[in-house]
Design a protein around this motif. Structure first.
Motif, PDB file in Angstrom:
ATOM      1  N   HIS A 286     -82.440 -41.637  -8.627  1.00  0.00           N
ATOM      2  CA  HIS A 286     -81.625 -42.480  -7.992  1.00  0.00           C
ATOM      3  C   HIS A 286     -82.328 -43.595  -7.554  1.00  0.00           C
TER       4      HIS A 286
ATOM      5  N   LYS B  13     -83.497 -48.177  -9.157  1.00  0.00           N
ATOM      6  CA  LYS B  13     -83.792 -49.552  -8.690  1.00  0.00           C
ATOM      7  C   LYS B  13     -84.997 -50.022  -8.763  1.00  0.00           C
TER       8      LYS B  13
ATOM      9  N   TRP C 277     -77.237 -46.808 -15.194  1.00  0.00           N
ATOM     10  CA  TRP C 277     -77.356 -45.536 -14.569  1.00  0.00           C
ATOM     11  C   TRP C 277     -78.184 -44.431 -15.264  1.00  0.00           C
TER      12      TRP C 277
ATOM     13  N   HIS D 177     -78.875 -53.528  -1.193  1.00  0.00           N
ATOM     14  CA  HIS D 177     -79.342 -52.336  -1.361  1.00  0.00           C
ATOM     15  C   HIS D 177     -78.171 -51.629  -1.071  1.00  0.00           C
TER      16      HIS D 177
ATOM     17  N   ILE E 203     -76.355 -50.902 -10.005  1.00  0.00           N
ATOM     18  CA  ILE E 203     -77.357 -49.978 -10.590  1.00  0.00           C
ATOM     19  C   ILE E 203     -76.815 -48.680  -9.985  1.00  0.00           C
TER      20      ILE E 203
ATOM     21  N   ASP F 288     -79.848 -38.731 -12.571  1.00  0.00           N
ATOM     22  CA  ASP F 288     -79.776 -38.995 -11.155  1.00  0.00           C
ATOM     23  C   ASP F 288     -79.336 -37.938 -10.094  1.00  0.00           C
TER      24      ASP F 288
ATOM     25  N   GLN G 200     -83.522 -55.571 -15.063  1.00  0.00           N
ATOM     26  CA  GLN G 200     -82.602 -56.577 -13.993  1.00  0.00           C
ATOM     27  C   GLN G 200     -82.934 -57.997 -14.231  1.00  0.00           C
TER      28      GLN G 200
ATOM     29  N   HIS H 225     -77.382 -51.919  -5.728  1.00  0.00           N
ATOM     30  CA  HIS H 225     -77.760 -50.585  -5.994  1.00  0.00           C
ATOM     31  C   HIS H 225     -76.936 -49.540  -4.992  1.00  0.00           C
ATOM     32  N   SER H 226     -76.711 -48.501  -5.668  1.00  0.00           N
ATOM     33  CA  SER H 226     -76.017 -47.526  -5.235  1.00  0.00           C
ATOM     34  C   SER H 226     -74.713 -47.691  -4.526  1.00  0.00           C
TER      35      SER H 226
ATOM     36  N   PHE I  49     -85.681 -53.848  -2.112  1.00  0.00           N
ATOM     37  CA  PHE I  49     -85.920 -54.511  -3.431  1.00  0.00           C
ATOM     38  C   PHE I  49     -87.275 -55.277  -3.481  1.00  0.00           C
TER      39      PHE I  49
END
Length: 327
Positions: free
Chosen positions: A307, A311, A272, A76, A200, A276, A318, A161-162, A93
């Motif tokens: 954003h 996810k 992406w 995460h 992501i 966002d 995914q 993610h991020s 997640f």
């Protein structure tokens, strides 16, 4: 003024309206925890009991449970958690793991841990103060090594993610780091142990909101933070979109990771969004998307997901990236 800009950016975080609060149960199995204790990982506390049952996930329920598919490791972003804990950021997640379970993955083939502080465990800016430090990188490196050792898998998959994206890219590439909390060595590259790496909405080239905030707060710093640099050749505006220039003098960690020729895995993908609200300005940094991963094999760009939604609402993509190497 600097803090105001950052607070404005952070305040735009929104969890998807249809994000599921219910999902797969955590924490990781007692079988996995017992293995971790027996193999020198007890002090890492990957099960994160301080976060609660949603602080971790994965592991065999019984010693005879098979691991037939490549294990998937979910990482995460800052302020989030392994599974759904608290809106707006800590949605975890849960949706992705639930989807993989519905596609006949088992709990012994899906893994997640909470790194750092989750949303609500401290002040907003405290949550973002130590995102790329040696402490967090070593923690995630050891988690990756533990999952590989526990499952005995020849290859694993990683979905990040991020800020979890540049974190795990460095974790996989290994090497050394001069961090704000000291110097550390992560070890040799582990890309040969990774089949698919999916990043992501990752700020791989920094964030433009950090251009004028190099030291306040700490996560914008130019050592192991998200500082994008102040100029790029003849350009002064970080978010310009009329072409790319050779980015220099940005975050030392990001620059070394991007310049490192070792790959994150056999198949590398990035996703992406042009809308966002955290990456801002279509995610552009010096004329290129900051979520782009150098040498990637493919990408997918959304025109509607925020954003967190990138996810939480992309579990099918995914799965396709991991299983079918298609995005």
């Amino acid at each position: 003024m600097k803090c105001l800009l950052l607070l404005v950016a952070l305040s735009t975080f929104h969890a998807p309206s249809n994000a599921q609060k219910s999902g797969p149960p955590g924490p990781m199995s007692s079988h996995f925890v017992d293995w971790l204790i027996a193999h020198g990982y007890e002090s890492d506390a990957f099960d994160r009991p301080d976060v609660g049952p949603n602080g971790s996930f994965g592991g065999k329920r019984r010693s005879g449970d098979p691991v037939e598919k490549e294990p998937v490791i979910f990482i995460h972003g800052s302020g989030d958690a392994a599974l759904f804990t608290q809106q707006p950021l800590a949605t975890g997640f849960s949706r992705s793991i639930q989807y993989f379970l519905e596609q006949n993955y088992t709990e012994a083939e899906l893994y997640a841990t909470t790194w750092g502080d989750t949303w609500g465990s401290g002040s907003m800016l405290d949550t973002y103060s130590t995102i790329h430090t040696c402490g967090n990188l070593i923690y995630l490196r050891r988690f990756l090594e533990a999952v590989i050792g526990y499952t005995g898998a020849k290859k694993v998959d990683i979905i990040a993610h991020s800020v979890g994206v540049p974190l795990m890219r460095k974790v996989v590439k290994g090497g050394t780091l001069i961090g704000t909390d000291g110097n550390c060595t992560l070890g040799p590259p582990l890309g040969a142990k990774v089949d698919t790496f999916l990043g992501i909405a990752g700020p791989n080239f920094g964030l433009c909101v950090c251009q004028l905030a190099q030291t306040v707060p700490a996560w914008c710093n130019a050592l192991d933070g998200l500082y994008p640099g102040y100029t790029c050749q003849d350009q002064l505006w970080c978010g310009y979109t009329s072409g790319s220039c050779k980015q220099e003098n940005y975050s030392n960690l990001l620059q070394k990771t991007n310049d490192d020729p070792n790959r994150e895995g056999d198949h590398v993908y990035a996703m992406w969004s042009d809308v966002d609200e955290v990456l801002l300005n279509r995610g552009m940094v010096w004329g290129k998307p900051t979520a782009r991963i150098p040498g990637m094999n493919g990408r997918w760009i959304s025109d509607r997901n925020g954003h967190v939604a990138m996810k939480d609402l992309t579990e099918l993509r995914q799965f396709e990236a991991i299983v079918h190497h298609s995005i």
